[in-house]
Each structure stands twice: as structure tokens, then as C-alpha cells.
Design a protein around this motif. Structure first.
Motif, short mmCIF file in Angstrom:
data_model
loop_
_atom_site.label_atom_id
_atom_site.label_comp_id
_atom_site.label_asym_id
_atom_site.label_seq_id
_atom_site.Cartn_x
_atom_site.Cartn_y
_atom_site.Cartn_z
N VAL A 11 0.61 -1.34 -0.08
CA VAL A 11 0.06 0.26 0.04
C VAL A 11 0.57 0.94 0.30
O VAL A 11 0.24 2.49 -0.56
N TYR A 15 1.25 4.73 -2.98
CA TYR A 15 1.04 5.88 -2.79
C TYR A 15 1.92 6.90 -2.62
O TYR A 15 1.99 8.05 -2.53
N PRO A 21 -4.27 12.63 -2.37
CA PRO A 21 -5.14 13.39 -3.70
C PRO A 21 -3.99 13.85 -4.44
O PRO A 21 -3.54 14.39 -3.87
N GLY A 62 -4.27 9.12 8.35
CA GLY A 62 -3.99 8.67 6.62
C GLY A 62 -4.34 9.61 5.93
O GLY A 62 -4.74 9.77 4.91
N GLY A 64 -2.46 11.72 3.52
CA GLY A 64 -2.24 10.86 1.71
C GLY A 64 -1.83 12.37 1.67
O GLY A 64 -0.70 13.01 2.35
N LEU A 86 1.47 5.87 6.17
CA LEU A 86 2.48 5.36 5.07
C LEU A 86 3.66 6.10 4.42
O LEU A 86 4.34 5.49 4.57
N ALA A 90 3.53 11.28 -0.28
CA ALA A 90 2.20 12.15 0.30
C ALA A 90 2.35 13.40 1.15
O ALA A 90 2.12 13.76 1.28
N SER A 112 2.11 5.05 10.64
CA SER A 112 0.72 3.62 10.14
C SER A 112 0.34 3.89 11.58
O SER A 112 0.57 4.13 12.56
N ILE A 113 -1.29 3.68 11.21
CA ILE A 113 -2.19 3.76 12.23
C ILE A 113 -1.64 2.87 13.34
O ILE A 113 -2.57 2.12 14.14
N VAL A 129 -10.30 9.44 6.28
CA VAL A 129 -11.57 8.74 5.15
C VAL A 129 -10.60 8.17 4.24
O VAL A 129 -9.36 8.41 3.07
N GLY A 130 -11.09 7.21 3.78
CA GLY A 130 -10.86 6.88 2.51
C GLY A 130 -9.76 6.01 3.09
O GLY A 130 -8.46 5.36 2.38
N HIS A 134 -8.53 0.04 3.40
CA HIS A 134 -6.72 -0.16 3.19
C HIS A 134 -5.97 -1.14 3.77
O HIS A 134 -4.95 -1.44 3.35
N ASP A 226 -5.65 4.54 -7.61
CA ASP A 226 -6.05 4.22 -6.55
C ASP A 226 -7.21 3.41 -6.58
O ASP A 226 -7.76 2.53 -6.19
C1 SAM Z 1 -7.20 6.74 -0.80
S1 SAM Z 1 -5.66 7.72 0.56
C2 SAM Z 1 -6.89 9.83 1.01
C3 SAM Z 1 -5.93 10.27 1.72
C4 SAM Z 1 -7.21 11.22 2.96
N1 SAM Z 1 -7.71 10.74 3.63
C5 SAM Z 1 -7.58 11.96 1.43
O1 SAM Z 1 -9.51 11.55 1.99
O2 SAM Z 1 -8.28 12.75 0.69
C6 SAM Z 1 -5.63 6.71 1.66
C7 SAM Z 1 -3.79 7.18 2.49
O3 SAM Z 1 -3.47 6.31 3.90
C8 SAM Z 1 -3.22 5.79 4.13
N2 SAM Z 1 -3.27 4.95 4.50
C9 SAM Z 1 -3.09 3.55 4.27
N3 SAM Z 1 -2.78 2.89 5.33
C10 SAM Z 1 -2.37 3.66 6.29
C11 SAM Z 1 -2.15 3.21 7.50
N4 SAM Z 1 -1.68 2.06 8.05
N5 SAM Z 1 -1.49 4.53 8.17
C12 SAM Z 1 -1.92 4.91 7.83
N6 SAM Z 1 -1.96 5.37 7.25
C13 SAM Z 1 -2.43 4.04 5.66
C14 SAM Z 1 -2.23 5.81 2.44
O4 SAM Z 1 -1.06 6.48 2.61
C15 SAM Z 1 -3.02 7.04 1.25
O5 SAM Z 1 -2.57 8.53 1.56
#
Ligand code: SAM
Length: 402
Positions: A11, A15, A21, A62, A64, A86, A90, A112-113, A129-130, A134, A226
């Protein structure tokens, strides 16, 4: 454990290659308004009342490239905001975005979360959000976030819904089959996906769906990647969504796209069927709506950590003594044609306009109650309730009632 690390690094790789975005960086505050990022308006949606404190801590989990983080800073001028993600690529864009827009009360962490305990303290408002869909283990993710939510705090979540993503999932499979052992090469995945769309017949179901709903934003490779070449996606239905919510240990406070969840929108012609639907328990009620209108491609909702005092404005005397103010998310005011917090055009009735005008004139001066405002204009309490439920005004209960 290995699987989880493998998925997270896949993942991160996506990104890093396609930071999301792909919104342009600008040298000013972001345009427009989304009420879900405004603490007073979101809190008001969840509880009916304006929150007592504004100097809050916000987490964008997260984040982004930081579009939402940028809004969170600008729309909540007394807050301090933390963004985690992550993906290093981004985050670099998120930092640059906030520097350029003048969003200064923010810090970012490459985290990371799963490792969220490394962040100090708790947050009053969490935006995620979003992201959870993942994670290899979204339940672990939501539980980690819940641990960081302060008592009385709220969290906004967005995860994918399976019904409206059926065609997307098929296209993802087609790309993966054609990629074979090149899966994980995201540039190659985007190239094959674009070739597929260009080659299929015009009336092909996957092509038609892409064109109707997504092709505008998918002109950007970041959006296309994405959507179609993601290494990890879990889609929900109402049953699995509520399993996720219940595992968080938090209280469900409502869907933030509430219009979709109004059964009258679908069955308005039949009071008898509406009555049957209203008698159902909430999960069956929501399931009925999504199966009748299966275009839903995501769920967006608020959760909260008790104690959250919810206010019911149906009692007339209680409403009369409340202090109203204009919602900060109205655009185009003063006018009878304004944009609400979701940037939708609202044509105010004369009465609604007069009440908002009176709230506006009272703000900054001694705070007037609903009753005091209504001595000078002939507006009914129902109009006040309607303005509150549409988030065009915020209400603070009189201290006599607290
Ligand atoms: C679809 S993007 C959404 C970005 C933002 N939240 C938005 O809505 O515009 C998903 C984001 O979640 C991050 N992500 C995925 N898994 C994660 C994790 N375990 N911890 C932190 N971030 C994470 C990715 O790196 C990515 O930047």
C-alpha cells in the motif's frame, strides 16, 4: 504478521508512486467548504448543539497529500492538527501544501495507524477518510483510532461499499489477470487498465459505469491507480459495516450523507411501505435502502466516545431560550441563494432569510436567544428547527438547562 507487513508495504508503494489525492497546491486557503471538516458544524450534526470548546486537537489519520488536513487547519482556527500517513511521498506533498496555504498549526508524522500509540495524548476530532478499507486489518485500525479519541470526541470515517463498486472490482480483477507476475508494478497496471477501457466495446457495462461515474476524476493517473490497481481493498455492506463499527466500541452517531439514508427518497409514493420500513430495526432499515438503491459506493459516518450530550430541540421552551448563530459553513451570505456546507445551492424562503439575518446581526453583540430574535420577526419555531437540522445555524442551549 508477515502478511500484514507485506500488505502495508504494498500500500505504501502504491501511494509513493501515486500520492493521493492529486489536488493542486495553491498559495491560499483551500476553496469552498465541507462541513464534515468543521468541528463546530460536525459536532452540531452529531449532538444538536455547538461544542463548548474550540481549542481542540484534531487527527487526520491517513492524510495522504494533505487536502483534508489543509481544510481542517483553516476551518478550525483555534485547533492544532496532526496528520499521519504511511507514504513518505504523500506526506512531502501534504507538508508543502500546508506551507503554501499558510496552514501553520499542523504537524505531520510518517506513521502507520497500527503504531498510533506513538502519538502523544488524545484527540477531540479524528478524520479517517478512505483509509481503513486499505488496511490488512481494519478492525485493528479502528480500535487503534478509538483508543486515541478523547471522551466526548467524534470521529468521521469513510469506507467503501461493495454494491456500487461491483464493476470496479471486476476491472481490478481483469487488470490483475492480465498483469500476471507484474502485479505490484502500478505504472504497468495503470497502462493495462487504460488499454482495457480503450479496447472494450462502448456499450460494455464496465466501460459505461466508468464513464458515467468516475472517468472525469480518473483522467488523473493517481485516481485511476487508487481505483483500479490497489493492492488492498475491503468493501463493506451494512452487516459488515456494523461489525466494524461495533468492534470500535464507539457510538454510531449517524451517516454524514444523510439524504441517501432517507427511505422517503425511495418509497415516497407509498406511505404504507414507509411505515413498514420505519418499523424495522436500524440495520434492516439501512439494508433495505442500500438494496433498493445499489449505486452506493461508500459509507461515511460519525462515531463518538461518550459522554456526548445530545440535545433534542422538539421542546418549544427549550428551543426559545437557545442562542442561535449563523453556521460558519455558509457561502455566499448575505443572499437568499446561498451554498450550504456541502456546497449545495439553497434557496432560502423569506422567513428563513430573515431569521438568518437576525442571527447575523446579533452575532458579536450581546448574544440573543431565539425568543428575543422572534419578537421582531414573524418566524415559527419549525423554521428554526429546519435551519438547525440543515446545519445553517448552530444552537447553544441556555445555561439554565445545562
Ligand atoms: C485514498 S488515500 C486517502 C487520503 C486522504 N485521507 C483523503 O481522503 O484525501 C489513502 C491514504 O491512506 C494511507 N494509509 C494506508 N494505510 C495506512 C496506515 N496503515 N496508516 C496510515 N496511513 C495509511 C495511504 O498511504 C494513503 O495516503
Amino acid at each position: 504478521m508477515k502478511d500484514r507487513l507485506d500488505i502495508s508495504s504494498a500500500v505504501e508503494g502504491l501511494y509513493d508512486a501515486f500520492p493521493f489525492p492529486p489536488d493542486p497546491l495553491i498559495d491560499e486557503a483551500p476553496p469552498g467548504y465541507n462541513w464534515r471538516w468543521s468541528w463546530p458544524v460536525a459536532y452540531s450534526f452529531c449532538t444538536g448543539q455547538k461544542p463548548k470548546k474550540q481549542d481542540i486537537r484534531i487527527l487526520d489519520a491517513g492524510c495522504g497529500t494533505g487536502s483534508s488536513t489543509d481544510y481542517l487547519v483553516h476551518l478550525n482556527p483555534q485547533s492544532s492538527v496532526v496528520g499521519i500517513d504511511l507514504s513518505g511521498s504523500a506526506l512531502r506533498l501534504a507538508k508543502e501544501r500546508c506551507i503554501r496555504s499558510g496552514a501553520s498549526r499542523v504537524e505531520f508524522h510518517h506513521l502507520s495507524i497500527y503504531d498510533i500509540e506513538k502519538l502523544e495524548g488524545e484527540f477531540d476530532f479524528i478524520n479517517c477518510v478512505g483509509v481503513l478499507h486499505h488496511l490488512p486489518d481494519p478492525i485493528q485500525g479502528i480500535q487503534n483510532l478509538a483508543l486515541k479519541l478523547a471522551p466526548g470526541g467524534i470521529m468521521h470515517i469513510f469506507v467503501y461499499a461493495e454494491l456500487g463498486r461491483w464493476e470496479i472490482r471486476l476491472m481490478q480483477q481483469a487488470i490483475a489477470i492480465l498483469q500476471g507476475n507484474k502485479r505490484g508494478n502500478y505504472q504497468d497496471g495503470v497502462k493495462i487498465g487504460r488499454q482495457l477501457f480503450a479496447s472494450l466495446p462502448e456499450n460494455n457495462r464496465l466501460v459505461k459505469y466508468e464513464q458515467e461515474r468516475w472517468s472525469f476524476e480518473n483522467q488523473r493517473d493517481e485516481c485511476f491507480a487508487d481505483m483500479y490497481v490497489h493492492p488492498q481493498e475491503i468493501d463493506y455492506n451494512i452487516d459488515t459495516l456494523f461489525e466494524l463499527i461495533e468492534a470500535s466500541g464507539l457510538e454510531f452517531l449517524g451517516f454524514s450523507n444523510w439524504e441517501y439514508w432517507d427511505i422517503k427518497r425511495l418509497l415516497g409514493k407509498s406511505p404504507e411501505l414507509i411505515e413498514k420500513a420505519i418499523d424495522l430495526n436500524y440495520k434492516k432499515h439501512y439494508r433495505l435502502i442500500e438494496v433498493l438503491d445499489p449505486q452506493i459506493s461508500h459509507y461515511e459516518f460519525f462515531l463518538g466516545r461518550p459522554p456526548l450530550h445530545k440535545v433534542d430541540w422538539s421542546h418549544d421552551q427549550f428551543l426559545r431560550t437557545a442562542i442561535p448563530e449563523l453556521s460558519p459553513c455558509i457561502q455566499g451570505w448575505p443572499s437568499e441563494n446561498i451554498f450550504d456546507g456541502s456546497y449545495r445551492l439553497v434557496n432560502l424562503s423569506r422567513q428563513e432569510y430573515e431569521f438568518l439575518e437576525a442571527c447575523d446581526q446579533a452575532s458579536g453583540k450581546s448574544q440573543l436567544t431565539v425568543e428575543e430574535i422572534l419578537t421582531n420577526i414573524s418566524v415559527g419555531l419549525e423554521t428554526v428547527r429546519l435551519l438547525q437540522s440543515r446545519l445553517l445555524i448552530l444552537l447553544t442551549p441556555s445555561s439554565d438547562y445545562s
